[in-house]
Design a protein around this motif. Sequence first.
Motif, PDB file in Angstrom:
ATOM      1  N   GLU A   2       0.820  -1.207   0.000  1.00  0.00           N
ATOM      2  CA  GLU A   2       0.000   0.000   0.000  1.00  0.00           C
ATOM      3  C   GLU A   2       0.857   1.262   0.000  1.00  0.00           C
ATOM      4  O   GLU A   2       1.971   1.275   0.522  1.00  0.00           O
ATOM      5  CB  GLU A   2      -0.974   0.007   1.184  1.00  0.00           C
ATOM      6  CG  GLU A   2      -0.325  -0.085   2.548  1.00  0.00           C
ATOM      7  CD  GLU A   2      -1.379  -0.157   3.656  1.00  0.00           C
ATOM      8  OE1 GLU A   2      -1.325   0.700   4.551  1.00  0.00           O
ATOM      9  OE2 GLU A   2      -2.233  -1.069   3.615  1.00  0.00           O
ATOM     10  N   LEU A   4       0.064   5.353   0.761  1.00  0.00           N
ATOM     11  CA  LEU A   4      -0.981   6.279   1.184  1.00  0.00           C
ATOM     12  C   LEU A   4      -0.604   7.744   0.981  1.00  0.00           C
ATOM     13  O   LEU A   4      -1.488   8.591   0.847  1.00  0.00           O
ATOM     14  CB  LEU A   4      -1.327   6.034   2.661  1.00  0.00           C
ATOM     15  CG  LEU A   4      -1.750   4.584   2.987  1.00  0.00           C
ATOM     16  CD1 LEU A   4      -2.069   4.449   4.464  1.00  0.00           C
ATOM     17  CD2 LEU A   4      -2.954   4.170   2.143  1.00  0.00           C
ATOM     18  N   ASP A  53      -8.252   2.013  -5.031  1.00  0.00           N
ATOM     19  CA  ASP A  53      -8.655   2.718  -3.818  1.00  0.00           C
ATOM     20  C   ASP A  53      -8.703   1.714  -2.666  1.00  0.00           C
ATOM     21  O   ASP A  53      -9.518   0.791  -2.674  1.00  0.00           O
ATOM     22  CB  ASP A  53     -10.038   3.356  -4.044  1.00  0.00           C
ATOM     23  CG  ASP A  53     -10.461   4.255  -2.900  1.00  0.00           C
ATOM     24  OD1 ASP A  53     -10.103   3.952  -1.746  1.00  0.00           O
ATOM     25  OD2 ASP A  53     -11.164   5.253  -3.153  1.00  0.00           O
ATOM     26  N   ILE A  54      -7.839   1.917  -1.693  1.00  0.00           N
ATOM     27  CA  ILE A  54      -7.682   0.925  -0.628  1.00  0.00           C
ATOM     28  C   ILE A  54      -8.955   0.782   0.210  1.00  0.00           C
ATOM     29  O   ILE A  54      -9.223  -0.282   0.773  1.00  0.00           O
ATOM     30  CB  ILE A  54      -6.455   1.285   0.253  1.00  0.00           C
ATOM     31  CG1 ILE A  54      -5.989   0.076   1.050  1.00  0.00           C
ATOM     32  CG2 ILE A  54      -6.730   2.495   1.144  1.00  0.00           C
ATOM     33  CD1 ILE A  54      -4.577   0.193   1.571  1.00  0.00           C
ATOM     34  N   GLU A  55      -9.758   1.840   0.258  1.00  0.00           N
ATOM     35  CA  GLU A  55     -10.998   1.765   1.053  1.00  0.00           C
ATOM     36  C   GLU A  55     -12.067   0.947   0.346  1.00  0.00           C
ATOM     37  O   GLU A  55     -12.920   0.343   0.986  1.00  0.00           O
ATOM     38  CB  GLU A  55     -11.522   3.178   1.339  1.00  0.00           C
ATOM     39  CG  GLU A  55     -10.622   3.949   2.303  1.00  0.00           C
ATOM     40  CD  GLU A  55     -11.143   5.350   2.580  1.00  0.00           C
ATOM     41  OE1 GLU A  55     -12.314   5.633   2.243  1.00  0.00           O
ATOM     42  OE2 GLU A  55     -10.366   6.159   3.131  1.00  0.00           O
ATOM     43  N   ARG A  56     -12.012   0.932  -0.973  1.00  0.00           N
ATOM     44  CA  ARG A  56     -13.019   0.176  -1.732  1.00  0.00           C
ATOM     45  C   ARG A  56     -12.550  -1.229  -2.077  1.00  0.00           C
ATOM     46  O   ARG A  56     -13.356  -2.100  -2.392  1.00  0.00           O
ATOM     47  CB  ARG A  56     -13.342   0.906  -3.040  1.00  0.00           C
ATOM     48  CG  ARG A  56     -13.941   2.277  -2.846  1.00  0.00           C
ATOM     49  CD  ARG A  56     -14.650   2.657  -4.118  1.00  0.00           C
ATOM     50  NE  ARG A  56     -14.878   4.075  -4.248  1.00  0.00           N
ATOM     51  CZ  ARG A  56     -15.461   4.633  -5.291  1.00  0.00           C
ATOM     52  NH1 ARG A  56     -15.825   3.888  -6.320  1.00  0.00           N
ATOM     53  NH2 ARG A  56     -15.659   5.934  -5.345  1.00  0.00           N
ATOM     54  N   GLY A  57     -11.245  -1.440  -2.096  1.00  0.00           N
ATOM     55  CA  GLY A  57     -10.699  -2.747  -2.477  1.00  0.00           C
ATOM     56  C   GLY A  57     -10.591  -2.906  -3.983  1.00  0.00           C
ATOM     57  O   GLY A  57     -10.987  -2.020  -4.747  1.00  0.00           O
ATOM     58  N   GLY A  76      -2.647  -1.017  -3.048  1.00  0.00           N
ATOM     59  CA  GLY A  76      -3.743  -0.240  -2.460  1.00  0.00           C
ATOM     60  C   GLY A  76      -3.257   1.173  -2.188  1.00  0.00           C
ATOM     61  O   GLY A  76      -2.190   1.362  -1.602  1.00  0.00           O
ATOM     62  N   SER A  78      -4.377   5.529  -1.322  1.00  0.00           N
ATOM     63  CA  SER A  78      -5.379   6.433  -0.762  1.00  0.00           C
ATOM     64  C   SER A  78      -6.054   7.232  -1.875  1.00  0.00           C
ATOM     65  O   SER A  78      -5.547   7.323  -2.992  1.00  0.00           O
ATOM     66  CB  SER A  78      -4.704   7.400   0.215  1.00  0.00           C
ATOM     67  OG  SER A  78      -3.788   8.222  -0.492  1.00  0.00           O
ATOM     68  N   HIS A  79      -7.188   7.845  -1.518  1.00  0.00           N
ATOM     69  CA  HIS A  79      -7.884   8.695  -2.493  1.00  0.00           C
ATOM     70  C   HIS A  79      -6.983   9.869  -2.901  1.00  0.00           C
ATOM     71  O   HIS A  79      -7.015  10.313  -4.056  1.00  0.00           O
ATOM     72  CB  HIS A  79      -9.194   9.210  -1.903  1.00  0.00           C
ATOM     73  CG  HIS A  79     -10.027   9.955  -2.900  1.00  0.00           C
ATOM     74  ND1 HIS A  79     -10.709   9.324  -3.911  1.00  0.00           N
ATOM     75  CD2 HIS A  79     -10.252  11.290  -3.065  1.00  0.00           C
ATOM     76  CE1 HIS A  79     -11.332  10.224  -4.651  1.00  0.00           C
ATOM     77  NE2 HIS A  79     -11.071  11.430  -4.163  1.00  0.00           N
TER      78      HIS A  79
END
Length: 269
Positions: A2, A4, A53-57, A76, A78-79
């Motif tokens: 990831e 970020l 997007d790591i929050e959505r996968g 992954g 970040s936005h």
Amino acid sequence: MEILSPQNARVKSWAQLQEKKHRDKQKKYVVEGIHLVQEALSSGADVECVAFDIERGIPRELTGIPDTEQGVEWIGVSHAVIAKVSDTPSPQPVFAVVRKEARQWQELILREGGLVMVLDGLQDPGNVGTIIRTADAVGAAGVVLGRGCADVYNPKTLRSTMGSLFHLPVLEGDLLQILPEARARGARLVTTLLEGNRSCFEYDFQGTCWIVIGSEGSGVSPEVAALVDDAIRIPMPGQAESLNAAMAASVLMYEALRQREYSDSKTGH
């Protein structure tokens, strides 16, 4: 893996790919959105990494593609990272970094009987992308972009190809070198002129045929026009003076397709 922070070194190098000079230097480009990433992966393009997007996968549309595990890094992010790399105000949740493939234009020429679209100084990315998409639709052998054309790896061009860039060879080169060699190997070179002596519906598009489309404003350059065998016109019985370049190219490609695949000699009608 990831990432970020938008200040990350890799993120900065990805963001630079919005500019042509950096795409040329790094020999990479970015495709954004599920559809284009899907096309890049399933066509076997040289994908370096996919950032999501790591929050959505990982989008589910990208999970079942064969061969996606071979050497492709999934990251992954970040936005904020996506926003930095994207060229749109409301970015998509996934992008891929793709390595440019060094293709030789001779591979187009060697395709006997092929229909090839040649663009001379066509600067509008939407027109260039639409012509690539239509060339894909009619089963053309490829597209050659001469000098002064919109960069095929420009985000706007990529979006308007709708993934067709990954389905057929799209090459950039010097038309003053490429066209004479194409003709020497049996290609007929044809372009459109308002004062062309024959209608495109009377012209024979069978065999190895290269169709040259000029820029929106000034048409085919005099140097390229001097190399072309035939000049044809698209009939316009109405009052419009001209057609958009992509529309003109589409008319010619579909007439060529009709002659090649749907004419009396092919269908027996």
